[in-house]
Scaffold this motif. Sequence first.
Motif, mmCIF file in Angstrom:
data_model
loop_
_atom_site.group_PDB
_atom_site.id
_atom_site.type_symbol
_atom_site.label_atom_id
_atom_site.label_comp_id
_atom_site.label_asym_id
_atom_site.label_seq_id
_atom_site.Cartn_x
_atom_site.Cartn_y
_atom_site.Cartn_z
ATOM 1 N N GLU A 44 0.865 -1.240 0.061
ATOM 2 C CA GLU A 44 -0.126 -0.049 0.031
ATOM 3 C C GLU A 44 0.990 1.345 -0.049
ATOM 4 N N ASN A 45 2.014 1.341 -0.738
ATOM 5 C CA ASN A 45 2.701 2.596 -0.617
ATOM 6 C C ASN A 45 1.814 3.895 -0.892
ATOM 7 N N GLN A 46 1.992 4.737 -0.152
ATOM 8 C CA GLN A 46 1.552 5.958 0.149
ATOM 9 C C GLN A 46 1.075 6.618 -1.398
ATOM 10 N N THR A 47 -0.308 6.819 -1.508
ATOM 11 C CA THR A 47 -1.049 7.377 -2.661
ATOM 12 C C THR A 47 -0.638 6.271 -3.835
ATOM 13 N N LEU A 48 0.265 5.409 -3.833
ATOM 14 C CA LEU A 48 0.600 4.559 -5.235
ATOM 15 C C LEU A 48 0.704 3.176 -4.619
ATOM 16 N N SER A 49 -0.349 2.278 -4.565
ATOM 17 C CA SER A 49 -0.123 0.994 -4.243
ATOM 18 C C SER A 49 0.539 0.160 -5.156
ATOM 19 N N LEU A 50 1.215 -0.944 -4.967
ATOM 20 C CA LEU A 50 1.932 -1.619 -5.845
ATOM 21 C C LEU A 50 1.164 -3.208 -5.884
ATOM 22 N N PHE A 51 1.173 -3.722 -7.083
ATOM 23 C CA PHE A 51 0.318 -4.874 -7.196
ATOM 24 C C PHE A 51 1.243 -5.838 -8.189
ATOM 25 N N ASP A 52 1.409 -7.286 -7.793
ATOM 26 C CA ASP A 52 1.934 -7.995 -8.758
ATOM 27 C C ASP A 52 1.193 -8.033 -9.948
ATOM 28 N N THR A 53 1.660 -8.072 -11.147
ATOM 29 C CA THR A 53 1.013 -8.025 -12.480
ATOM 30 C C THR A 53 -0.127 -9.244 -12.630
ATOM 31 N N GLU A 54 0.613 -10.363 -11.920
ATOM 32 C CA GLU A 54 -0.451 -11.436 -12.001
ATOM 33 C C GLU A 54 -1.782 -11.263 -11.340
ATOM 34 N N LEU A 55 -1.748 -10.159 -10.453
ATOM 35 C CA LEU A 55 -3.094 -9.920 -9.577
ATOM 36 C C LEU A 55 -3.954 -9.286 -10.642
ATOM 37 N N ALA A 56 -3.606 -8.789 -11.834
ATOM 38 C CA ALA A 56 -4.720 -7.946 -12.697
ATOM 39 C C ALA A 56 -5.533 -8.726 -13.290
ATOM 40 N N ASP A 57 -5.424 -10.060 -13.597
ATOM 41 C CA ASP A 57 -6.447 -10.849 -14.210
ATOM 42 C C ASP A 57 -6.900 -11.857 -12.996
ATOM 43 N N ALA A 58 -6.468 -11.663 -11.566
ATOM 44 C CA ALA A 58 -6.841 -12.483 -10.620
ATOM 45 C C ALA A 58 -8.680 -12.080 -10.203
ATOM 46 N N PRO A 59 -9.292 -13.205 -10.073
ATOM 47 C CA PRO A 59 -10.856 -13.041 -9.625
ATOM 48 C C PRO A 59 -10.962 -11.988 -8.322
ATOM 49 N N ILE A 60 -9.680 -12.301 -7.539
ATOM 50 C CA ILE A 60 -9.882 -11.318 -6.328
ATOM 51 C C ILE A 60 -9.481 -9.897 -6.442
ATOM 52 N N LEU A 61 -9.046 -9.432 -7.717
ATOM 53 C CA LEU A 61 -8.375 -8.328 -7.846
ATOM 54 C C LEU A 61 -9.327 -7.016 -6.972
ATOM 55 N N ASP A 62 -10.572 -7.324 -7.098
ATOM 56 C CA ASP A 62 -11.305 -6.114 -6.553
ATOM 57 C C ASP A 62 -11.075 -5.899 -5.167
ATOM 58 N N LEU A 63 -10.863 -7.368 -4.455
ATOM 59 C CA LEU A 63 -10.820 -7.348 -3.135
ATOM 60 C C LEU A 63 -9.286 -6.669 -2.434
ATOM 61 N N VAL A 64 -8.158 -7.139 -3.427
ATOM 62 C CA VAL A 64 -7.055 -6.729 -3.260
ATOM 63 C C VAL A 64 -6.792 -5.263 -3.449
ATOM 64 N N LEU A 65 -7.676 -4.678 -4.276
ATOM 65 C CA LEU A 65 -7.682 -3.209 -4.566
ATOM 66 C C LEU A 65 -8.149 -2.551 -3.419
ATOM 67 N N VAL A 66 -9.265 -3.097 -2.805
ATOM 68 C CA VAL A 66 -9.827 -2.580 -1.674
ATOM 69 C C VAL A 66 -9.017 -2.536 -0.340
ATOM 70 N N HIS A 67 -8.321 -3.776 -0.490
ATOM 71 C CA HIS A 67 -7.307 -3.929 0.924
ATOM 72 C C HIS A 67 -6.363 -2.791 0.786
ATOM 73 N N GLU A 68 -5.793 -2.577 -0.231
ATOM 74 C CA GLU A 68 -4.589 -1.620 -0.394
ATOM 75 C C GLU A 68 -5.175 -0.345 -0.442
ATOM 76 N N LEU A 69 -6.318 0.132 -0.773
ATOM 77 C CA LEU A 69 -7.112 1.403 -0.727
ATOM 78 C C LEU A 69 -7.096 1.726 0.820
ATOM 79 N N ALA A 70 -7.862 0.716 1.600
ATOM 80 C CA ALA A 70 -8.027 0.833 2.972
ATOM 81 C C ALA A 70 -7.090 1.194 3.723
#
Length: 496
Positions: free
Chosen positions: A330-356
């Motif tokens: 969750e780097n401040q204002t710019l979260s990093l994700f592994d590229t493999e998460l881009a098409d994972a079915p859980i991407l929305d939850l990981v996006l919410v997690h890092e945003l939170a």
Amino acid sequence: MRRLALVVVLASVAAACSGPTSVSTTATVISTTTTEPPTTAPPPPSTRPPGPNETLTSIGDPYYPGLGNGGYDVARYDIELTLLDGGEIAGFTTVTAVTVAELDRLSLDFGSTEPVGDGLVVDAVRVDGAPARWDHDGEELIVTPPAALAAGATFVVEVEYSGVPFAATSRALPIGVGWYEGASGVRYVIGEPDGAHLWFPANDHPSDKATFSISVTVPAGTFAAANGSLVDQIDDIGTTTFVWEEDDPMATYLATVVVSDRYTLVRDEAASAETGIEVRNVLASDLADDPPAPLGRTAEMVGVLSGLFGPYPFDEYGVAFVDGFGSALENQTLSLFDTELADAPILDLVLVHELAHQWFGNSLTPRRWEDIWLNEGFATFAELLWIEAEGGEEAYRDEIRERTRQVRAFGLGPPGSPAPSDLFAGGVYQRGALTLVALRDEVGDATFFDILRAYTDRYAYGNVTTADFVTVAEEVANRDLSALFDAWLYDDQLPD
Ligand code: ARG
Ligand code: ZN
């Protein structure tokens, strides 16, 4: 076998998503309000009181005595990096700080006890413009100013360094932190919890937050991103310098850079207009041209979370996808994700997690690493809130049952004081989230969300301990909650 906590998180979320609880309706059972940017300017980075256990080379966190240093409080880092051929960098970091006691020597965290090759080599150190003596050994850079610094004095340390940065094994989890290079050639930083001082000299502890300017000079045609806002872009002969400014206080572990000749800054004008913050992502052209659907829901996610937690704390938000990382951060204002998460079915939850985490971890930062559940338990709980916003109370309850089953099946321990060598244990995430579920059930929705908003408001841009959260909860609920917190946070036995 040791497993990274996030793997447990992702696995649990994956299990949930493949089951009947996946998104089925858009009924919203929790009220959301529109986001407004913070109305008051954040205070300057707080001056850290001198801690009882701090020494020259330790800020006194019993979990990791090597991290942080005593005697001063950093106000600002100005980091200038130039990327040279062969992976080498030339670094120039200016640390502006205030002494909390008279100092005839001071230490900065920098480097590693197990460097790869020569690691990063210090070339010069100045204090208040005058050359200073230094001794760089392992992870500590001990600086002797020409004259002692008075208590309460503002001073400036400049450090010039060079070498090939690298990733090293963290003391807190069995994987690397520091400077990475993905197979695609993208270079990026993973700082949490002890990787920041692998690329800049720092008081590398979350209790000493500061504002940052990060400027990266790269060959023309390459793009460099960092935290905050891109305030300048200077083209020279054969090079470009990208200057980024994070003017809200930030913990060192949240500082990042992402460098690639395949990436660009993609501004999301619609999300920016809807949220009132600058939404921008750092994407390779394939993802920029065909972004994963959940990335188009950033404004909605900011809306749901800010309705429940209080205003989004910073001026910008966005994500970058990088290869070779293996999880998300969750780097401040710019979260990093592994590229493999881009098409994972859980991407929305990981996006919410890092945003939170921008609220829980980044605006409200643990004062000591032992209280990491204040980050991970809250961010994991936010996943449940998103599931509830999407699927209603039944989906929320189903998900809680599923996660409870996993806490039992994996024997996940209490979140309150994880082992220092396993800071991101599964229990910190899942039982941490269940602690908040239990609190919500105990005090009811209205009081519960009042507690969260009072907490984020009172400690915005600052540091927190578990005791701070318990105090706010007891104040707002107007009752003693110590039995609930003791059982959920510290008891080996999972409460009912
Ligand atoms: N804070 C991250 C999360 O959102 C976990 C970071 C663990 N550290 C690391 N170097 N991977 O879950
Ligand atoms: Zn997290």
